[in-house]
Design a protein around this motif. Structure first.
Motif, PDB file in Angstrom:
ATOM      1  N   VAL A 271       0.851  -1.198   0.000  1.00  0.00           N
ATOM      2  CA  VAL A 271       0.000   0.000   0.000  1.00  0.00           C
ATOM      3  C   VAL A 271       0.884   1.245   0.000  1.00  0.00           C
ATOM      4  O   VAL A 271       2.037   1.205   0.449  1.00  0.00           O
ATOM      5  CB  VAL A 271      -0.935   0.024   1.236  1.00  0.00           C
ATOM      6  N   PRO A 272       0.384   2.373  -0.498  1.00  0.00           N
ATOM      7  CA  PRO A 272       1.155   3.618  -0.446  1.00  0.00           C
ATOM      8  C   PRO A 272       1.484   3.992   0.996  1.00  0.00           C
ATOM      9  O   PRO A 272       0.622   3.888   1.880  1.00  0.00           O
ATOM     10  CB  PRO A 272       0.222   4.648  -1.085  1.00  0.00           C
ATOM     11  N   ILE A 273       2.716   4.427   1.238  1.00  0.00           N
ATOM     12  CA  ILE A 273       3.109   4.761   2.611  1.00  0.00           C
ATOM     13  C   ILE A 273       2.344   5.972   3.129  1.00  0.00           C
ATOM     14  O   ILE A 273       2.272   6.205   4.340  1.00  0.00           O
ATOM     15  CB  ILE A 273       4.627   4.983   2.735  1.00  0.00           C
ATOM     16  N   GLY A 274       1.750   6.754   2.217  1.00  0.00           N
ATOM     17  CA  GLY A 274       0.939   7.887   2.645  1.00  0.00           C
ATOM     18  C   GLY A 274      -0.335   7.494   3.353  1.00  0.00           C
ATOM     19  O   GLY A 274      -1.006   8.350   3.944  1.00  0.00           O
ATOM     20  N   THR A 275      -0.687   6.222   3.331  1.00  0.00           N
ATOM     21  CA  THR A 275      -1.883   5.767   4.056  1.00  0.00           C
ATOM     22  C   THR A 275      -1.590   5.493   5.529  1.00  0.00           C
ATOM     23  O   THR A 275      -2.526   5.313   6.303  1.00  0.00           O
ATOM     24  CB  THR A 275      -2.451   4.489   3.412  1.00  0.00           C
ATOM     25  N   PHE A 276      -0.312   5.481   5.905  1.00  0.00           N
ATOM     26  CA  PHE A 276       0.035   5.217   7.302  1.00  0.00           C
ATOM     27  C   PHE A 276      -0.230   6.481   8.132  1.00  0.00           C
ATOM     28  O   PHE A 276       0.185   7.590   7.760  1.00  0.00           O
ATOM     29  CB  PHE A 276       1.500   4.811   7.438  1.00  0.00           C
ATOM     30  N   GLN A 277      -0.876   6.301   9.261  1.00  0.00           N
ATOM     31  CA  GLN A 277      -1.298   7.456  10.053  1.00  0.00           C
ATOM     32  C   GLN A 277      -0.111   8.285  10.542  1.00  0.00           C
ATOM     33  O   GLN A 277      -0.149   9.515  10.523  1.00  0.00           O
ATOM     34  CB  GLN A 277      -2.142   6.994  11.238  1.00  0.00           C
ATOM     35  N   SER A 278       0.947   7.623  10.970  1.00  0.00           N
ATOM     36  CA  SER A 278       2.107   8.368  11.479  1.00  0.00           C
ATOM     37  C   SER A 278       2.736   9.229  10.386  1.00  0.00           C
ATOM     38  O   SER A 278       3.194  10.351  10.647  1.00  0.00           O
ATOM     39  CB  SER A 278       3.148   7.397  12.043  1.00  0.00           C
ATOM     40  N   VAL A 279       2.743   8.720   9.155  1.00  0.00           N
ATOM     41  CA  VAL A 279       3.275   9.483   8.033  1.00  0.00           C
ATOM     42  C   VAL A 279       2.364  10.665   7.728  1.00  0.00           C
ATOM     43  O   VAL A 279       2.823  11.783   7.435  1.00  0.00           O
ATOM     44  CB  VAL A 279       3.434   8.575   6.798  1.00  0.00           C
ATOM     45  N   GLN A 280       1.058  10.450   7.789  1.00  0.00           N
ATOM     46  CA  GLN A 280       0.112  11.538   7.557  1.00  0.00           C
ATOM     47  C   GLN A 280       0.288  12.652   8.578  1.00  0.00           C
ATOM     48  O   GLN A 280       0.209  13.842   8.250  1.00  0.00           O
ATOM     49  CB  GLN A 280      -1.321  10.999   7.605  1.00  0.00           C
ATOM     50  N   HIS A 281       0.533  12.275   9.826  1.00  0.00           N
ATOM     51  CA  HIS A 281       0.739  13.281  10.870  1.00  0.00           C
ATOM     52  C   HIS A 281       1.962  14.140  10.563  1.00  0.00           C
ATOM     53  O   HIS A 281       1.939  15.363  10.764  1.00  0.00           O
ATOM     54  CB  HIS A 281       0.911  12.594  12.227  1.00  0.00           C
ATOM     55  N   ARG A 282       3.024  13.507  10.091  1.00  0.00           N
ATOM     56  CA  ARG A 282       4.226  14.283   9.741  1.00  0.00           C
ATOM     57  C   ARG A 282       3.933  15.256   8.605  1.00  0.00           C
ATOM     58  O   ARG A 282       4.383  16.403   8.621  1.00  0.00           O
ATOM     59  CB  ARG A 282       5.357  13.345   9.319  1.00  0.00           C
ATOM     60  N   MET A 283       3.201  14.799   7.621  1.00  0.00           N
ATOM     61  CA  MET A 283       2.878  15.655   6.481  1.00  0.00           C
ATOM     62  C   MET A 283       2.042  16.851   6.929  1.00  0.00           C
ATOM     63  O   MET A 283       2.257  17.984   6.476  1.00  0.00           O
ATOM     64  CB  MET A 283       2.125  14.827   5.440  1.00  0.00           C
TER      65      MET A 283
END
Length: 383
Positions: A271-283
């Protein structure tokens, strides 16, 4: 406060953004960096033809008649390049200094050719040990004959190796740290006694160390009143700080956009790593830092257009600190989220990160501006 743009401002913004989009691709920029001085005269002349070199100057000399808002629009678009040309050195700082304090003869000799792309200017104020100080000037200007004789060294003069003329700060009186006694002089870059050692900086731009060995200048080389240049130098430094803040906002915008696009494409566990919540928080945190930097820069533009030097200093320092801290966060997180590719010379993100890092060190870093802001705060009297 109304932040909506006028029709003229939108046209200016569209013009600059199209120029950068069409002619500042990653490979094109890498090619420009190989030219003498680290930029191409063809691009500089094209900027002149589009009227960009005259943005903050009066229409009577071929300028746009703009102010800080227009400068912000140009610099933010340039940050998306990031552009290599000496716009900050020539237009945003030195040119406006001459427009403010130059004699009629100096303005006539400098401004129209500069707006037309014929002259490149540089502001030679920094010295080896003055650490962003406005008042700490060791270079001396001694009266002699029909003018002055300048001796001293200036360091990290932005685009000093490409300049046709330098504006040099030198002490005509007082001690090294005094605000009184600092004067400004217009000096030909090829004058006898001027030695210029140019070099590239880590972001692809150029700077120079300038040595003045008994350089003789005429009386009419003095800019403004003798010994009274400290306030003008501070204003020029603030204009430069504001301009690179706007440029950094453009670079930070691209870094955020590149990272978001990468997160949508890069897959892990199918899956795209952008779907991970921790990554979304950083963005999200990156976007917050970007918008805070943008807002602070917009406020600095408003205060630069005003009459209060104290409010200008406060707003510029807030913007410079926010850009320094927020820019570092965005650069680090962008590289972290990209992984190893984010650090490679062959990938555009690394070049934006380098430019953002250099912006923090120009015209006072984040710590310097935090200290300046604190030093100028007024504490209300208690009853």
């Amino acid at each position: 406060m109304d932040f909506s743009l006028t029709d003229e401002q939108r046209m200016l913004q569209d013009t600059v953004e199209r120029l950068v989009q069409d002619q500042y691709g990653f490979e094109q920029r890498r090619g420009y960096m190989q030219a003498p001085g680290g930029f191409t005269r063809e691009m500089w002349n094209q900027m002149a033809e589009l009227g960009l070199l005259g943005v903050p100057f009066a229409e009577e000399i071929g300028g746009f008649g703009g102010g800080p808002i227009e400068t912000m629009l140009v610099m933010e678009a340039f940050g998306k390049g990031p552009v290599l040309e000496p716009y900050v050195a020539t237009v945003a700082t030195t040119g406006q200094l001459i427009a403010d304090a130059g004699s009629d003869a100096q303005k006539e000799a400098i401004l129209e050719p500069m707006v037309g792309g014929e002259l490149i200017l540089a502001f030679a104020h920094g010295e080896r040990d003055n650490r962003y100080s406005v008042n700490q000037v060791s270079t001396r200007a001694e009266r002699g004959g029909s003018g002055y004789k300048l001796s001293g060294q200036k360091t990290v003069v932005l685009h000093g190796d490409s300049a046709d003329k330098l504006v040099v700060s030198a002490r005509t009186g007082g001690d090294t740290m005094d605000a009184e006694g600092i004067s400004l002089f217009l000096v030909d870059a090829d004058a006898k006694g001027v030695s210029i050692q140019g070099y590239p900086t880590i972001d692809g731009l150029h700077a120079a160390d300038v040595t003045l060995d008994g350089v003789e200048v005429a009386e009419d080389a003095l800019i403004g009143a003798e010994g009274k240049a400290a306030a003008l130098i501070e204003l020029t430094q603030d204009r430069g700080a504001f301009a690179v803040c706007a440029e950094a906002v453009g670079a930070m915008t691209v870094a955020c956009d590149m990272t978001l696009e990468y997160l949508k494409q890069r897959k892990q566990f199918g899956v795209p790593i952008g779907t991970f919540q921790s990554v979304q928080h950083r963005m999200v945190e990156m976007r917050i830092e970007l918008e805070q930097a943008r807002s602070a820069t917009m406020k600095a533009a408003a205060k630069l257009a005003g009459d209060s030097a104290e409010e200008r200093r406060h707003a510029v320092s807030v913007a410079k600190h926010q850009v320094g801290v927020g820019g570092r966060f965005i650069s680090e997180q962008s590289i972290q989220l990209h992984g190893g590719i984010g650090m490679t010379e062959e990938y555009a993100l690394a070049h934006y990160a380098k430019r953002i890092a250099m912006v923090n060190n120009q015209f006072g870093d984040a710590d310097y501006h935090l200290d300046r802001f604190a030093a100028n705060m007024t504490v209300p009297e208690t009853a």
